[in-house]
Structures are given as structure tokens and as C-alpha cells.
Design a protein around this motif. Sequence first.
Motif, PDB file in Angstrom:
ATOM      1  N   GLU A 205       0.836  -1.193   0.000  1.00  0.00           N
ATOM      2  CA  GLU A 205       0.000   0.000   0.000  1.00  0.00           C
ATOM      3  C   GLU A 205       0.879   1.253   0.000  1.00  0.00           C
ATOM      4  N   ARG A 206       1.939   1.218   0.789  1.00  0.00           N
ATOM      5  CA  ARG A 206       2.854   2.358   0.857  1.00  0.00           C
ATOM      6  C   ARG A 206       3.546   2.551  -0.485  1.00  0.00           C
ATOM      7  N   GLU A 207       3.933   1.449  -1.113  1.00  0.00           N
ATOM      8  CA  GLU A 207       4.591   1.524  -2.425  1.00  0.00           C
ATOM      9  C   GLU A 207       3.640   2.099  -3.471  1.00  0.00           C
ATOM     10  N   ARG A 208       2.371   1.660  -3.398  1.00  0.00           N
ATOM     11  CA  ARG A 208       1.362   2.169  -4.345  1.00  0.00           C
ATOM     12  C   ARG A 208       1.220   3.679  -4.181  1.00  0.00           C
ATOM     13  N   LYS A 213       2.328   9.264  -6.096  1.00  0.00           N
ATOM     14  CA  LYS A 213       2.926  10.569  -5.815  1.00  0.00           C
ATOM     15  C   LYS A 213       3.961  10.889  -6.893  1.00  0.00           C
ATOM     16  N   ARG A 214       4.747   9.872  -7.255  1.00  0.00           N
ATOM     17  CA  ARG A 214       5.803  10.049  -8.262  1.00  0.00           C
ATOM     18  C   ARG A 214       5.170  10.402  -9.615  1.00  0.00           C
ATOM     19  N   GLN A 215       4.090   9.694  -9.951  1.00  0.00           N
ATOM     20  CA  GLN A 215       3.408   9.942 -11.231  1.00  0.00           C
ATOM     21  C   GLN A 215       2.828  11.355 -11.278  1.00  0.00           C
ATOM     22  N   LYS A 216       2.283  11.792 -10.147  1.00  0.00           N
ATOM     23  CA  LYS A 216       1.671  13.118 -10.058  1.00  0.00           C
ATOM     24  C   LYS A 216       2.736  14.196 -10.277  1.00  0.00           C
ATOM     25  N   GLU A 219       3.765  14.305 -13.906  1.00  0.00           N
ATOM     26  CA  GLU A 219       2.741  14.960 -14.719  1.00  0.00           C
ATOM     27  C   GLU A 219       2.834  16.486 -14.561  1.00  0.00           C
ATOM     28  N   LYS A 220       3.081  16.927 -13.328  1.00  0.00           N
ATOM     29  CA  LYS A 220       3.188  18.353 -13.038  1.00  0.00           C
ATOM     30  C   LYS A 220       4.380  18.938 -13.804  1.00  0.00           C
ATOM     31  N   ASN A 221       5.472  18.190 -13.774  1.00  0.00           N
ATOM     32  CA  ASN A 221       6.691  18.607 -14.467  1.00  0.00           C
ATOM     33  C   ASN A 221       6.470  18.713 -15.966  1.00  0.00           C
ATOM     34  N   ARG A 222       5.765  17.695 -16.508  1.00  0.00           N
ATOM     35  CA  ARG A 222       5.509  17.642 -17.944  1.00  0.00           C
ATOM     36  C   ARG A 222       4.690  18.862 -18.373  1.00  0.00           C
ATOM     37  N   ARG A 223       3.663  19.189 -17.557  1.00  0.00           N
ATOM     38  CA  ARG A 223       2.801  20.336 -17.898  1.00  0.00           C
ATOM     39  C   ARG A 223       3.584  21.631 -17.838  1.00  0.00           C
TER      40      ARG A 223
END
Length: 246
Positions: A205-208, A213-216, A219-223
Motif C-alpha cells: 500500500e505504501r509503495e502504491r 505521488k511520483r506519477q503526479k 505529470e506536473k513537471n511535464r505540464r
Amino acid sequence: MTHVRHDRPTWAGRVPRHKIAELYKKDALGICDEVLIDDVGIGLLVRIENIFRARAANSGIASCPLCQREIPHDFDPAFLLCCESCNWELTWAEYHKSKQGKYLIASGMDPFLKEYVEQYRVARSPQEKMILIDTLIHRYHWELEGGLSGPGARNLIGGKPNEVIDFLNQLSYGTSSSPEILATRQEWLDKVQKSRAQYAEAIKERERKEEKKRQKAEEKNRRRTLREKARQAGQAGRGNAGESAR
Ligand SMILES: [Zn+2]
């Protein structure tokens, strides 16, 4: 004037593992060693009483180490705990220090510790006592709540939590062990398995969550990069337009 005493309270230690191992070895062979049963059983009883006494002190009621009289305090390290009848005094700081690192913790074991104290005091036969000891040392913290956070025996028997689990897994059983003790054995093995599964699930669950968080962040960086590019393209466009107007 009589001499004032400053005894630091002493706290009963955890029951040594070798005594418990010996108890089970004999029980598995059908040998009823009443002296050993009482040694372990009373050792646990005294240990639990000390755990409760430490908890009372942590909640504002210390006790005189000589006569056990209750002494309220206000948690100020300099507060002087005094027992006039014993002519004893000690600062709360010193008193508090005496119980640190001694694993005097009830936590999720509280109902089982209380149950043991009540029942052991009135238990008569060695078989009854053996079952009470067996039931207690195979409890998990918060098992009534389904938490299974850690073996309760870690505050009752010497050793680190994982060592305590291994130790209990390796206790002796045999055809002479009573049905109650064999049933507790099976329940224990199920609890260990369930607790390990809960732990593994908590890690997943912690890894998920970390992955999300990493994906978010990605995505923020990409935008941000896209916005930056669009801004630069806009500036270049305006520059070109200015040049062609001239
Ligand atoms: Zn006293």
C-alpha cells in the motif's frame, strides 16, 4: 533526625526464554513440574503488576518503592516524590529514568494482561495455570481489534519481536500436550501468518502511494515544460511578427 532514603524503584524483568522452553519441553513429555509452572506463572504475574505500576506513574500516580503507597505528581522533572511513613524521597526525573528501556508497556495487550492477573490469582491446578500462561504468551497486541501489530510476549519474555516469534514457533509440543494448548498453537500459527500478510499488504500500500505521488509529480513537471515551451513559442512568434511589420 532520621536518615532520608532515596531508593530508586526496581522493576521486575521479563521472564527468561530458557524457563519457558523448559516448561514446554516438560509439558510435551507429560511431565507436570509444578515448581517451574509457578516460577513462570508468578514471574509473569509480577511483571504485569510492574507494567501496570509503570503505567500509573506515567499517568500521574507514582508509588513508594518501599511500601507501594500511591504518590501523585505533576510531571515536573524536579517534583519531589515523598513518602513520610518510609522517610523516602526521589525526584520524578530520577523515578522516571528508572523505568526507561525496560519494556514496561501494556498497549494492545491490556485486556489480556488484566484477564491473566484475575484468573491466575484464583487458578488452582497446575494444568489450569499452564493454559493461562500459554494463552497469554501467544497473544498479539490489538488482536481483539484485528490489528495483530506485534507479539505481546515481547514485553513479557526477553528478546526482540522477531526473535520472540521464532522462539514461540519453536516451542515443544507432543502427544502429551493438552488439547487447549494444541488449539492455541494452531491459532498462534494462523495469527503469525495473518500478521505477516497484513505487514506485506501495508508495505504494498505504501509503495502504491509512493508510485502515485511520483506519477503526479512527473505529470506536473511535464505540464510545466509544455507551458514553458508554449510561452517561448509565443515570444518567438511575436518577435517574428514585429520584424515582418517593419
Ligand atoms: Zn513508603
